[in-house]
Design an enzyme around this catalytic site. Sequence first.
Site, PDB file in Angstrom:
ATOM      1  N   ARG A 117     -21.814  18.097 -91.222  1.00 28.81           N
ATOM      2  CA  ARG A 117     -23.209  17.930 -91.835  1.00 28.81           C
ATOM      3  C   ARG A 117     -22.926  18.843 -93.097  1.00 28.81           C
ATOM      4  O   ARG A 117     -21.847  19.378 -93.619  1.00 28.81           O
ATOM      5  CB  ARG A 117     -24.298  18.534 -91.147  1.00 28.81           C
ATOM      6  CG  ARG A 117     -24.103  20.079 -90.832  1.00 28.81           C
ATOM      7  CD  ARG A 117     -25.191  20.773 -90.277  1.00 28.81           C
ATOM      8  NE  ARG A 117     -25.238  22.051 -89.628  1.00 28.81           N
ATOM      9  CZ  ARG A 117     -26.056  22.883 -89.049  1.00 28.81           C
ATOM     10  NH1 ARG A 117     -27.097  22.252 -88.658  1.00 28.81           N
ATOM     11  NH2 ARG A 117     -25.661  24.073 -88.844  1.00 28.81           N
ATOM     12  N   ASN A 155     -32.176  21.637 -95.462  1.00 26.50           N
ATOM     13  CA  ASN A 155     -31.920  22.635 -94.309  1.00 26.50           C
ATOM     14  C   ASN A 155     -30.985  23.820 -94.946  1.00 26.50           C
ATOM     15  O   ASN A 155     -29.821  23.457 -95.308  1.00 26.50           O
ATOM     16  CB  ASN A 155     -31.370  22.023 -93.155  1.00 26.50           C
ATOM     17  CG  ASN A 155     -31.529  22.955 -92.049  1.00 26.50           C
ATOM     18  OD1 ASN A 155     -32.344  23.411 -91.401  1.00 26.50           O
ATOM     19  ND2 ASN A 155     -30.254  23.302 -91.248  1.00 26.50           N
ATOM     20  N   GLU A 156     -31.508  25.068 -94.663  1.00 29.79           N
ATOM     21  CA  GLU A 156     -30.404  25.918 -95.047  1.00 29.79           C
ATOM     22  C   GLU A 156     -29.447  25.915 -96.186  1.00 29.79           C
ATOM     23  O   GLU A 156     -28.092  25.662 -95.938  1.00 29.79           O
ATOM     24  CB  GLU A 156     -29.468  26.427 -93.776  1.00 29.79           C
ATOM     25  CG  GLU A 156     -30.427  27.166 -92.736  1.00 29.79           C
ATOM     26  CD  GLU A 156     -29.580  27.485 -91.574  1.00 29.79           C
ATOM     27  OE1 GLU A 156     -28.460  27.133 -91.186  1.00 29.79           O
ATOM     28  OE2 GLU A 156     -29.997  28.399 -90.615  1.00 29.79           O
ATOM     29  N   GLU A 312     -36.230  29.458 -87.498  1.00 27.04           N
ATOM     30  CA  GLU A 312     -35.162  29.520 -86.527  1.00 27.04           C
ATOM     31  C   GLU A 312     -34.866  30.581 -85.848  1.00 27.04           C
ATOM     32  O   GLU A 312     -34.590  31.501 -86.803  1.00 27.04           O
ATOM     33  CB  GLU A 312     -34.065  28.735 -86.948  1.00 27.04           C
ATOM     34  CG  GLU A 312     -34.095  27.215 -87.423  1.00 27.04           C
ATOM     35  CD  GLU A 312     -32.714  26.679 -87.834  1.00 27.04           C
ATOM     36  OE1 GLU A 312     -31.647  26.963 -87.512  1.00 27.04           O
ATOM     37  OE2 GLU A 312     -32.821  25.735 -88.633  1.00 27.04           O
ATOM     38  N   GLU A 360     -23.565  21.001 -80.704  1.00 29.40           N
ATOM     39  CA  GLU A 360     -24.441  22.042 -80.481  1.00 29.40           C
ATOM     40  C   GLU A 360     -24.965  21.990 -79.032  1.00 29.40           C
ATOM     41  O   GLU A 360     -25.913  22.673 -78.783  1.00 29.40           O
ATOM     42  CB  GLU A 360     -25.560  22.184 -81.340  1.00 29.40           C
ATOM     43  CG  GLU A 360     -25.109  22.442 -82.879  1.00 29.40           C
ATOM     44  CD  GLU A 360     -26.291  22.813 -83.905  1.00 29.40           C
ATOM     45  OE1 GLU A 360     -25.949  23.635 -84.852  1.00 29.40           O
ATOM     46  OE2 GLU A 360     -27.023  21.913 -84.093  1.00 29.40           O
TER      47      GLU A 360
HETATM   48  C1  GAL Z   1     -28.947  26.876 -88.154  1.00 27.16           C
HETATM   49  C2  GAL Z   1     -29.264  25.373 -88.489  1.00 27.16           C
HETATM   50  C3  GAL Z   1     -29.590  24.782 -87.314  1.00 27.16           C
HETATM   51  C4  GAL Z   1     -28.525  24.954 -86.099  1.00 27.16           C
HETATM   52  C5  GAL Z   1     -28.620  26.444 -85.855  1.00 27.16           C
HETATM   53  C6  GAL Z   1     -27.711  26.827 -84.693  1.00 27.16           C
HETATM   54  O1  GAL Z   1     -28.052  27.560 -89.017  1.00 27.16           O
HETATM   55  O2  GAL Z   1     -30.330  25.362 -89.543  1.00 27.16           O
HETATM   56  O3  GAL Z   1     -29.476  23.254 -87.806  1.00 27.16           O
HETATM   57  O4  GAL Z   1     -27.452  24.544 -86.686  1.00 27.16           O
HETATM   58  O5  GAL Z   1     -28.162  27.041 -86.959  1.00 27.16           O
HETATM   59  O6  GAL Z   1     -27.562  28.238 -84.653  1.00 27.16           O
END
Ligand code: GAL
Length: 675
Positions: A117, A155-156, A312, A360
């Site tokens: 990604r 995202n991030e 998150e 994941e």
């Molecule tokens: C974040 C990300 C998520 C997922 C998560 C896993 O950095 O925004 O999409 O990958 O980590 O911990």
Amino acid sequence: MTQPPPILQTLGTQMLFGGDYNPEQWSEDRWQEDVLHMKEAGVNLVSVAIFGWAKLEPRDGQYEFDWLDRVLNLLHEHDIMVNLATGTASPPAWLVKQHPEMLPMTRDGVRLGFGSRQHYSPASPIYREKAAKLVRKLAERYGKHPAVKMWHINNEYGCHISECFSPETTAAFRNWLKNRYTTLEELNRVWGTAFWSQAYYNWDEIEAPKAMPGFYNPTHYLDWRRFSSTMMQECLQMEIDILREVTPHLPVNTNFLSVAKNLDQRALAQLEDIVSMDIYPDPERKDAHLEAALQADWTRSLRDGQPWILMEQAPNQVQWRGVNRIKKAGQMRLISYSMIARGARGILYFQWRQSVSGSEKYHSGMLPHTGTCSRTWQEIRQLGQELKNLPELSYAPQTQVAIVLDWDSWQALEQESHPHTGLSLIGQIASFYQALSRRNIRVDFVTSEHDLSLYPLVFLPSTPLLTKASCQNLKKYVEDGGTLVHSYFSGITNEHDHIHTGTEQGSYNPHLNEVLGIKILEFDPQAPSTVLHLDHGWKASDWVDVLRLNTATPVATLQGGDHAGQPALTCNLYGKGHAYHLGVQLDQNSMQEFTDQLLSQCGLSAPLDVPEGVEVIGWKDGTLFILNPTSETHTIALPESMTSLLSGQATTSLLLPPMDVAVLQPQTQPSPVLL
Ligand code: GAL
């Protein structure tokens, strides 16, 4: 409580609870089950379609929204709000195939491939064009959908790719430099290119600081870091402009990833309506709760104390460390309350349902592989129900100390070709933060240009790049009565990372030497194995400033070694305040003792006396959060009868088992208890 700004009223005043929801990973017959479980867990907000681009636009210009319509309708029927993602963090394969030039390139010239990604260069014009189209389509279609309450942009930024060395990005870098410097003469002056025959006579000669034979030019590198962050900022701004044009009634947000060096988060935060952060403390660490706490205080500080959202966290374990421990029973709940205590008005997770395929699949979800029998689910459900019952809160922690973190200076500090390449800004900050946390003293993060007058005590970690204006600000702060702790290797260079003019008068900190009452004559970095001994039984490492005292007095002196008898920590009375200079890196015990002295001198104390290791966070309205991350049960006496917002009981003392928390309000508090 003060009403949220009008734009945030879409989110209501309840505590937000939920997570990333990726329905595209599942067959539709699961969706119904998902929303029912969400209701059971008390979920009221989900972030949808974060990685949805390939499903939303399976072919160039052909959009398929039906599936998203059905998801949003279903969520709305169940009264679950949507933080709708713009999906721009993971471009589809067809786009990359058509435009491989948008793929990021590493410092060594390797083009990164598709299959993970964030496979785009933030400066890529084609990426920006296609992303803008998708954002506009989504805004037009869903701006008025009753479930949609907020935008989740990208995202991030910078999570995997925060710089790109491709020819396209290099061209953008040259343009950025032209805007910044107008003439090559000026660029040559600022970059100091007279050194090592680096002069540029044509803009096309300038490259990104890719792999090169020796040390790079530090100002070239500093500008590169500024440029790279600006490219991500421009992507954010581009999406915000579209969303504000089409859906001016919806708040915009992007989720940041921890205190990050690769992105000027403070600059980006000013563009959005509310800040959010993704926080993943390592459960293996004994002080995991402190790691999370520092990130939370940083996040709140990005918009100077405004409430924020924990976008998150892991419901249990992650999959991306080498070894991924599970969270201890109660630890996720404890950290969640620690976030709320630090101003979070939303507790969300990655992700709702644990994946069964993809990279994941070993990352926990709110609804894990093992379903509703699992400990994770039980803990999520309990917390969700508890948060649902919380009354409206003020989210205004009482802070007493400020820590300076200047993003530009961070880039300048941790560079190669320096007196000591092992200095760590976050390491220094964490040491001071830990010493303050142990005494339950709460912290804001500020820049050196902030109004510091609100804080009796300000800590400046090694901040080499400090403009004259910042030096003036620090000087005024001390003059007016503040207490400043100024660390070694600070105030050395100007905004271009050139040694300050004035240094030739005999001191490395020409603009603060009067305030500090010292001259810094030389610095003598120390090998990692060297332990420095100071009086008071203190120990230190890493660095020794060779000082000449003018008006300052020594607080701690080096014992033995090459600098025996030299002052390592000094204090100067200046105006109505005190300016300390820390010329060595104190070890944690010594830092604790020094911090304790500072707290007592500044008259700062915790809102409540609690046993060692127990955390107490007080709010301006008298609310107290008490958290027990220790492995023992503690009894805590309260100063008056207070109402527990979690049990509904009035109490004058608490019995707090390990990992348990209490949220208390004075009985005079008007907020009702809703249990
Ligand atoms: C974040 C990300 C998520 C997922 C998560 C896993 O950095 O925004 O999409 O990958 O980590 O911990």
